[in-house]
Design a protein around this motif. Structure first.
Motif, PDB file in Angstrom:
ATOM      1  N   GLY B 217       0.797  -1.227   0.000  1.00 10.26           N
ATOM      2  CA  GLY B 217       0.000   0.000   0.000  1.00 10.26           C
ATOM      3  C   GLY B 217       0.826   1.272   0.000  1.00 10.26           C
ATOM      4  O   GLY B 217       0.283   2.364  -0.101  1.00 10.26           O
ATOM      5  N   GLN B 218       2.133   1.139   0.104  1.00  6.71           N
ATOM      6  CA  GLN B 218       2.985   2.308   0.337  1.00  6.71           C
ATOM      7  C   GLN B 218       3.118   3.196  -0.907  1.00  6.71           C
ATOM      8  O   GLN B 218       3.332   2.703  -1.992  1.00  6.71           O
ATOM      9  CB  GLN B 218       4.367   1.805   0.756  1.00  6.71           C
ATOM     10  N   GLN B 219       2.993   4.529  -0.710  1.00  7.80           N
ATOM     11  CA  GLN B 219       3.088   5.460  -1.832  1.00  7.80           C
ATOM     12  C   GLN B 219       4.455   6.130  -1.914  1.00  7.80           C
ATOM     13  O   GLN B 219       4.901   6.495  -2.983  1.00  7.80           O
ATOM     14  CB  GLN B 219       2.019   6.552  -1.696  1.00  7.80           C
ATOM     15  N   SER B 220       5.073   6.346  -0.769  1.00  5.22           N
ATOM     16  CA  SER B 220       6.324   7.108  -0.774  1.00  5.22           C
ATOM     17  C   SER B 220       7.499   6.219  -1.167  1.00  5.22           C
ATOM     18  O   SER B 220       7.755   5.193  -0.552  1.00  5.22           O
ATOM     19  CB  SER B 220       6.558   7.700   0.600  1.00  5.22           C
ATOM     20  N   PRO B 221       8.259   6.597  -2.210  1.00  2.00           N
ATOM     21  CA  PRO B 221       9.399   5.803  -2.651  1.00  2.00           C
ATOM     22  C   PRO B 221      10.411   5.597  -1.522  1.00  2.00           C
ATOM     23  O   PRO B 221      11.021   4.527  -1.399  1.00  2.00           O
ATOM     24  CB  PRO B 221      10.027   6.648  -3.759  1.00  2.00           C
TER      25      PRO B 221
END
Lengths: 213, 268
Positions: B217-221
């Motif tokens: 679910g993670q958006q931040s690289p």
């Protein structure tokens, strides 16, 4: 609903043309929504002001929030006709001083936390910016402040004198001294006296390399 | 012109907009004086410090504050405060909300209870009580961590995360809260800090599972990269499949994709 949207966008157009001072006079008179425009105009600059002073994102954001809270709370102390930004930075300084005073020295979690900040602030190819930020943080508090105000915040020396409550000539001398000291620190850093980079190896993240947060 | 004389003028020179004659005099000095020249160069170097963007949370917090002001709640609170000035209730409440106060207060209560207990029940085995006392203190700390992770301000949540790392043996509730923070916290800094603490408990199956789920679910690289590193380090069997699945995501950040490929290689 449509009508309301129209009127609000018209209002936005109207406030866009108003000066900071006019907007603040309105806020002072009780029209709180004008503060929204002032926030839009200044919050990023304020955030960067605090960020350069503290090196900490979360704290800087809290401080920005605090400044606008104080503007609302102490709106009566704004004297219409005087410069808004100088007044705002005076509040900003007070907010920061109060925070420093409130902080308990025993809860010192900064050093432990700092590695988490490094990669974000230091894309591989931007060593220079990282060194400069580090050098700024090594400057004594007072010098850092005057340098950040004069170099980054787009303020005239007259305004800075007002913010710091000192003579114009004093500000100029302070700026030069601070710059001189920064130069010393920066040269030492560049010479590699302070090695603290230990980020993860492998491909770095370039700023703006796609994908939203 | 000497360096002494130049000091006041140099500041003006740096900002530009100086009268031509004066700026010519300053320039003349700079050409001869290495120290002043380097100061000017330093000023120009500072150009390289970029402006950073605050998180979106800042705007939303401001809007919430402004809204509550508009609705008059704020005014009422203000009024109430004026009335209560006598006692300065607000300062008291603010002070009572600080973590240091909570810890101190908990300690006072627990120690008080301990001595009271000892007084009332002298025959009882004191080591057993001491264990109980420690347990209670730990529970209080855990409660505090969980409640701090729910604070509105990012720096308070960060503090919550850093408190959690002080505990030797972490309670499942705290781990749960940290996993939730890792997935849903709006601040990247807070998420990274949570991950840092969680990575120490990666050998627990529920944490490992949570980390794997957080990756999807993670958006931040930045968080993605750190997560991949932590997962690969643990060398567990399911990770490779997860990474392969992640690789199929077309919107993946290029640097994250590279890392994913590296991770798959490491695990195969």
């Amino acid at each position: 609903m449509v009508e309301r949207q129209n009127s609000s966008s018209r209002k936005q157009l109207m406030t866009k043309a108003m000066s900071d001072e006019e907007l603040m006079a309105q806020v002072r008179g009780g029209v709180g929504e004008m503060l929204g425009t002032l926030f839009e105009r200044h919050h990023v600059a304020l955030f960067n002001f605090f960020y350069k002073l503290t090196g900490q994102r979360a704290m800087s954001e809290d401080l920005v929030q605090d400044v606008f809270f104080r503007i609302l709370k102490y709106r009566q102390s704004y004297r219409p006709g005087t410069g808004f930004r100088a007044w705002m930075y005076q509040i900003a300084r007070n907010a920061r001083v109060d925070l420093l005073r409130r902080q308990h020295p025993e809860i010192s979690w900064e050093p432990e936390m700092s590695p988490a900040f490094v990669p974000e602030d230091q894309p591989q190819q931007d060593q220079q910016a990282f060194l400069l930020r580090t050098a700024l943080l090594e400057l004594p508090e007072e010098k850092r402040e005057v340098l950040v105000l004069s170099r980054f915040q787009d303020l005239k020396y007259e305004q800075i004198a007002e913010i710091l409550g000192c003579e114009l000539s004093t500000v100029k001398v302070k700026v030069h001294r601070a710059l001189h000291e920064l130069r010393d620190i920066f040269q030492k850093l560049e010479a590699g006296k302070l090695q603290r980079k230990a980020g993860p190896q492998g491909p770095g993240i370039r700023p703006g390399s796609g994908s939203v947060q | 012109m000497t360096c002494e004389e130049i000091t006041g003028l140099l500041a003006d020179y740096l900002k530009g907009g100086m009268a031509a004659e004066e700026s010519a005099r300053v320039r003349e000095h700079i050409e001869q004086c290495a120290a002043c020249r380097e100061d000017v160069a330093m000023w120009q170097k500072l150009e390289a410090v970029p402006d950073e963007k605050p998180s979106a949370e800042l705007s939303s917090r401001f809007n919430t504050m402004l809204e509550s002001y508009q609705q008059g709640r704020w005014e009422k609170a203000q009024l109430a405060r004026e009335h209560g000035k006598f006692l300065d209730l607000k300062a008291l409440v603010t002070w009572a909300r600080t973590p240091a106060f909570s810890v101190a207060w908990a300690a006072v209560l627990v120690i008080g209870a301990f001595f009271a207990g000892r007084y009332l029940d002298r025959d009882h085995n004191s080591t057993e009580q001491l264990t109980q006392l420690r347990q209670e203190l730990r529970n209080t700390q855990q409660l505090m961590v969980v409640s701090m992770l729910r604070q509105q301000s990012a720096s308070e949540r960060l503090q919550g995360v850093s408190y959690s790392r002080r505990e030797g043996d972490v309670d499942p509730k705290v781990l749960d809260a940290l996993l939730h923070t890792l997935r849903y916290d709006s601040s990247v800094d807070v998420r990274l800090a949570a991950l840092d603490v969680l990575s120490r408990y990666g050998n627990r199956p529920e944490v490992h599972q949570g980390l794997v789920e957080a990756l999807q679910g993670q958006q931040s690289p930045l968080v993605q990269l750190s997560l991949i590193d932590v997962l690969v380090e643990q060398h567990s069997s399911g990770t490779a499949d997860e990474l392969k699945q992640l690789e199929t995501n077309p919107k993946l950040d290029p640097s994250v994709r590279k890392r994913v490929q590296w991770g798959i290689q490491q695990l195969s």
